[in-house]
Structures are given as structure tokens and as C-alpha cells.
Design an enzyme around this catalytic site. Structure first.
Site, short mmCIF file in Angstrom:
data_model
loop_
_atom_site.label_atom_id
_atom_site.label_comp_id
_atom_site.label_asym_id
_atom_site.label_seq_id
_atom_site.Cartn_x
_atom_site.Cartn_y
_atom_site.Cartn_z
N ARG A 9 38.29 35.35 44.53
CA ARG A 9 38.19 36.37 43.51
C ARG A 9 37.97 37.91 44.16
O ARG A 9 37.02 37.86 45.13
CB ARG A 9 37.15 36.09 42.55
CG ARG A 9 36.95 37.16 41.53
CD ARG A 9 35.66 36.87 40.77
NE ARG A 9 35.27 37.90 39.67
CZ ARG A 9 34.32 38.13 39.11
NH1 ARG A 9 33.24 37.04 39.18
NH2 ARG A 9 34.25 39.01 38.19
N HIS A 10 38.56 38.97 43.85
CA HIS A 10 38.47 40.17 44.36
C HIS A 10 36.91 40.69 44.54
O HIS A 10 36.00 40.12 43.79
CB HIS A 10 39.11 41.27 43.61
CG HIS A 10 38.57 41.37 42.36
ND1 HIS A 10 37.42 42.14 42.05
CD2 HIS A 10 38.89 40.91 41.04
CE1 HIS A 10 37.44 42.28 40.76
NE2 HIS A 10 38.20 41.62 40.08
N GLY A 11 36.35 41.59 45.53
CA GLY A 11 35.27 41.97 45.48
C GLY A 11 34.73 42.80 44.28
O GLY A 11 35.68 43.10 43.55
N GLU A 88 44.21 40.01 36.17
CA GLU A 88 43.11 39.56 35.12
C GLU A 88 43.57 39.16 33.73
O GLU A 88 44.52 39.85 33.24
CB GLU A 88 42.13 40.60 35.38
CG GLU A 88 40.72 40.23 34.53
CD GLU A 88 40.21 38.84 34.90
OE1 GLU A 88 40.56 37.94 34.60
OE2 GLU A 88 38.76 39.15 35.40
N LYS A 99 29.91 46.40 27.99
CA LYS A 99 29.60 45.05 27.47
C LYS A 99 28.40 45.23 26.48
O LYS A 99 28.74 44.46 25.14
CB LYS A 99 29.40 44.01 28.17
CG LYS A 99 30.74 43.65 29.07
CD LYS A 99 30.67 42.67 30.34
CE LYS A 99 31.82 42.46 31.11
NZ LYS A 99 31.67 41.63 32.30
N GLY A 159 38.56 36.72 38.32
CA GLY A 159 38.04 35.65 37.96
C GLY A 159 38.63 34.64 36.79
O GLY A 159 38.76 33.50 37.10
#
Length: 211
Positions: A9-11, A88, A99, A159
Site C-alpha cells: 500500500r502506498h505511503g 483506490e 470523514k 488500501g
């Protein structure tokens, strides 16, 4: 046993840091995200792997993570295929929203359902099932055949696009995958059998901080 598949998964991205729904939007890596990608690259170097090809998404945070990992391995010129099939999950109307603001607008329970259910998408977006419906065919046609030929393949993605692969590789139910989170920059090394099942899995880092 045939080849090796490595999923990363990307940073951390700017929007991860700001607690925003990212999806197909394209923020850059943070300084911490660069450090995480470097740590993943160093872990793979210590593991002793050299890749034959890399795959990444159409989004820069995954592409930069991929590039940093390959730099650490002395493979900066390696053939790298970029495809939006590995992007994604598309969060639709939630994209770009904080969020907490989304919870205030739609209610905590509804946002939780959109984020964590397997097959209920947010408005205008994708569920995890929808994401898997584009990721898995791409894996079967473009990535898996190379692994079965004995190649060592890096996939630097996101993710949810990676969770949709992990669900099948690890033989998880749609209920089990909902509790699985992948840490940023931590490589998962799968060795596959000739029938494409998993012979072994090594996690090169700490998944406990995943979110």
C-alpha cells in the site's frame, strides 16, 4: 512453487493526514509517506528480492511509492505498468470530504456502513465488491500469468484495491475482509503455487498501525 507477488500500500498521503476521503483524487505523499515507502524498499532489499516487473495504479501516490521502492533496490529503470484498474476505491460523493464532516452530514452509522460494508457503495461511488470487480480480472489477466511463469512481481497500489486481492489470496470471507486493514508502506510477500494458491506469506513490517 512458482513466482513471487509483493503487494504494498502506498505511503501516507496529504489527504490521509487530513482525514479526507481520497478515492480517485490525486494528493501527493507526505514526508512521512516518503519515509514509509523508503522503509518498505529497505525491507525488500534486506529480504533479498529483485523484481522482474512492477505494476501500479493511475494515481501518483502509488506511483511514487513504487518508484521509491525500486530506487532502494537499485531498480529505478524497471518496467512499470500503470493502470487505473488498480486505483483506490472510488468514494463518489464522499471524495474530498473530511470523514468527521461526512459523519455530521449523513450520520456516523451510515458513513460506517459505506466505509466498512462489503457491497454497499457511497452515493456515486464503489463498494469493496465493485472495486474487486475491476481489480481481480486485471490481476488474473495481467499479473498472475507473470507470477506463474516464475517472475517476481511488485504491485504498489491502495488500501481497498489491495484488500480485494488479499481477500481472495488469503481465502477470507466478505465478513472477515471488513476487519482487515493494510499499513502504509509495509510489503506483503506472497509465494504462489503452480495452481495460483498461496504457498507462503511474509509481512515485512508492522501491520498493527493500519487504518
Amino acid at each position: 512453487m512458482t513466482g513471487t507477488l509483493v503487494l504494498v500500500r502506498h505511503g501516507q498521503s496529504d489527504w490521509n493526514l487530513k482525514n479526507l476521503f481520497t478515492g480517485w483524487r490525486d494528493p501527493d505523499l507526505t514526508d512521512l509517506g516518503v519515509q514509509e515507502a523508503n522503509a518498505g524498499g529497505k525491507a525488500l532489499k534486506d529480504y533479498g528480492i529483485q523484481f522482474d516487473i512492477a505494476f501500479t495504479s493511475d494515481l501518483s501516490r502509488a506511483q511514487k511509492t513504487c518508484g521509491i521502492i525500486l530506487d532502494n533496490l537499485g531498480q529505478s529503470g524497471l518496467e512499470t505498468i500503470r493502470d487505473q484498474a488498480l486505483n483506490e476505491r472510488d468514494y463518489g460523493d464522499l471524495s474530498g470530504l473530511n470523514k468527521d464532516d461526512a459523519r455530521a452530514k449523513w450520520g456516523e452509522e451510515q458513513v460506517h456502513i459505506w466505509r466498512r460494508s462489503y457491497d454497499i457503495p457511497p452515493p456515486g461511488g464503489e463498494s469493496l465488491r465493485d472495486t474487486g470487480a475491476r481489480v481481480w480480472p486485471y490481476y488474473l489477466t495481467e499479473i498472475l500469468p507473470r507470477v506463474l511463469r516464475g517472475e517476481k512481481v511488485l504491485v504498489a497500489a491502495h488500501g481497498n484495491s489491495l484488500r480485494s486481492l488479499v481477500m481472495v489470496l488469503d481465502k477470507l470471507t466478505k465478513e472477515q475482509i471488513l476487519s482487515v486493514n493494510l499499513a502504509t508502506g509495509v510489503p506483503m510477500v506472497y509465494k504462489l503455487n503452480a495452481d495460483s494458491t498461496v504457498a507462503s506469506k511474509d509481512v515485512l513490517g508492522d501491520m498493527s498501525g493500519a487504518h
